[in-house]
Write an enzyme that holds these catalytic residues in place. Structure first.
Site, short mmCIF file in Angstrom:
data_model
loop_
_atom_site.label_atom_id
_atom_site.label_comp_id
_atom_site.label_asym_id
_atom_site.label_seq_id
_atom_site.Cartn_x
_atom_site.Cartn_y
_atom_site.Cartn_z
N ASP A 170 7.39 -54.43 6.49
CA ASP A 170 6.81 -53.08 6.57
C ASP A 170 5.31 -53.15 6.27
O ASP A 170 4.82 -52.56 5.30
CB ASP A 170 7.51 -52.10 5.61
N ASP B 42 2.75 -57.71 3.10
CA ASP B 42 3.51 -58.15 4.27
C ASP B 42 2.60 -58.90 5.25
O ASP B 42 3.01 -59.88 5.87
CB ASP B 42 4.11 -56.95 5.01
N ASN C 13 6.46 -49.01 3.61
CA ASN C 13 5.16 -48.64 3.03
C ASN C 13 4.54 -47.44 3.75
O ASN C 13 3.95 -46.56 3.15
CB ASN C 13 4.19 -49.83 3.14
N THR D 159 10.86 -58.31 3.78
CA THR D 159 9.86 -57.99 2.74
C THR D 159 9.59 -56.49 2.68
O THR D 159 8.53 -56.06 2.21
CB THR D 159 8.54 -58.73 3.02
N PHE E 291 10.29 -50.76 -5.15
CA PHE E 291 10.17 -49.95 -3.94
C PHE E 291 11.15 -50.35 -2.83
O PHE E 291 11.82 -49.50 -2.25
CB PHE E 291 8.74 -50.00 -3.40
N ASN E 292 11.22 -51.64 -2.47
CA ASN E 292 12.02 -52.04 -1.31
C ASN E 292 13.50 -51.70 -1.50
O ASN E 292 14.18 -51.35 -0.54
CB ASN E 292 11.87 -53.54 -1.04
N HIS F 75 3.19 -59.58 -3.56
CA HIS F 75 4.64 -59.74 -3.58
C HIS F 75 5.20 -60.58 -2.42
O HIS F 75 5.86 -61.59 -2.62
CB HIS F 75 5.32 -58.37 -3.51
N ASP F 76 4.97 -60.12 -1.20
CA ASP F 76 5.78 -60.55 -0.06
C ASP F 76 5.66 -62.02 0.34
O ASP F 76 6.68 -62.61 0.72
CB ASP F 76 5.49 -59.65 1.15
O1 RIB Z 1 7.46 -53.30 -4.45
C1 RIB Z 1 6.67 -54.11 -3.63
C2 RIB Z 1 7.20 -54.12 -2.23
O2 RIB Z 1 7.15 -52.82 -1.68
C3 RIB Z 1 6.34 -54.98 -1.28
O3 RIB Z 1 7.16 -55.51 -0.28
C4 RIB Z 1 5.39 -53.99 -0.70
O4 RIB Z 1 4.90 -54.40 0.58
C5 RIB Z 1 6.28 -52.80 -0.55
O5 RIB Z 1 7.02 -52.96 0.64
CA CA Z 2 6.60 -55.08 2.03
#
Ligand code: RIB
Ligand code: CA
Length: 325
Positions: free
Chosen positions: A16, A21, A43, A126, A166-167, A252-253
């Site tokens: 996303d 990403d 996102n 991701t 979040f994901n 993160h990703d």
């Molecule tokens: O919490 C972080 C994640 O949420 C990452 O993948 C960021 O790109 C969002 O998608």
């Molecule tokens: Ca992401």
């Protein structure tokens, strides 16, 4: 493409984009064979994540299909993260419009057909797990046909609530399907591992000012674009945290990709993990069973616990340099 790599893992990215990403796409293109990119709403809405995936494909000259997937979660309301990534999803850099259109709007079917046609792929999601969860629900054989799933998501703490990342939070029902598919107590469970790059490990991988400057110092338009993206991403990230809590945005990703291409950079522990879908205060939580109790459930997840952040970012710089045209 970095030569001399041992057998490059074959990866299907589900993402996303999103600043981190975008870096995951660069890392996958440099260190793996990317058989396809599928986009998901997360996102930012699906039209933007898809646009951004096409932009990144062009920016690195990647020859791989991009298919758009699900435009909203299975049950939860659509929720986005423009407050981190900006309205475009990639605020902070002047990025050229895509030169080619999306290859299909059948992302879930593309995942199913690709995994069946070419067994032993790694699924690397991701973003919210809507596409992967839907694919597993429609094709229950899929978890047994993949080399594994390496996802960014979850953790022992959250970023959208005290406990939800979040994901997972964006689509808990889809995430529950994916985690349950690897539960040894589930019939037909996959042989391949479910690897979780949660916040506990991704917060160890920050885009610090020196790392931004090392990126900016690289030649080419990709490096310049990423430096601008990092500036923006770090700005919104740090503005939302206590002074001193972080030295830069958590990148993160890319860790979900490096966990497949460079597993030696990580330490991990196998744990039973389930996703809470109904708690008023805990929906979207990855409930990680840390108990030393013998009656605990058998592990279904390889939880990444540490990363060699210096070595990992050096690989990101190598990947960016790889595409510095
Ligand atoms: O919490 C972080 C994640 O949420 C990452 O993948 C960021 O790109 C969002 O998608
Ligand atoms: Ca992401």
């Amino acid at each position: 493409m970095l030569t001399g790599m041992p057998d490059r893992p074959r990866i299907l990215l589900d993402c996303d984009p999103g600043h981190d990403d975008a870096v995951a796409i660069v890392a996958a293109a440099a260190f793996a064979d990317v058989v396809g990119i599928v986009t998901v709403a997360g996102n930012v809405p699906l039209d933007r994540t898809t646009h951004n995936a096409l932009v990144m494909r062009d920016l690195i000259g990647l020859r791989t299909p991009v298919h758009s997937g699900c435009g909203r979660p299975l049950v939860a309301p659509p929720r986005h993260a423009g407050f981190i990534h900006g309205e475009s999803g990639l605020d902070g850099a002047q990025l050229p419009d895509p030169t080619t259109p999306v290859d299909g709007t059948d992302g879930v079917e593309f995942i199913i057909e690709t995994c069946r046609a070419s067994e032993g792929l790694w699924l690397v999601p991701t973003g919210p797990l809507t596409n992967i969860g839907t694919a597993f629900r429609l094709a229950p054989d899929l978890p047994t046909r993949v080399a594994g799933v390496s996802l960014m998501g979850g953790g022992s703490f959250g970023n959208r609530s005290a406990v939800a990342e979040f994901n997972i939070w964006a689509d808990p029902e889809a995430a529950a399907i994916v985690f349950d598919a690897f539960d040894p107590s589930t019939p037909g469970t996959s042989a391949g591992p479910l690897i979780m790059a949660g916040l506990d490990v991704t917060h160890q991988f920050q885009v610090t000012p020196d790392r931004i400057e090392m990126t900016r110092a690289l030649p080419g338009r990709l490096a310049a674009a990423l430096a601008g993206l990092f500036d923006f991403f770090t700005g919104t990230y740090l503005a939302r945290h206590d002074e001193g809590a972080l030295a830069g945005a958590a990148l993160h990703d890319p860790l979900a990709v490096l966990a497949v291409t460079h597993p030696h950079l990580f330490e991990s522990t196998d744990r039973h993990v389930v996703v809470e879908t109904s708690g008023e205060h805990t929906a979207g939580m990855t409930v990680i069973d840390e108990r030393r109790l013998l009656e605990r459930s058998e592990a279904n997840c390889r939880v990444l616990t540490t990363v060699d952040a210096e070595a990992a970012f050096a690989l990101i710089l190598d990947a960016v340099a790889e595409f510095s045209v």
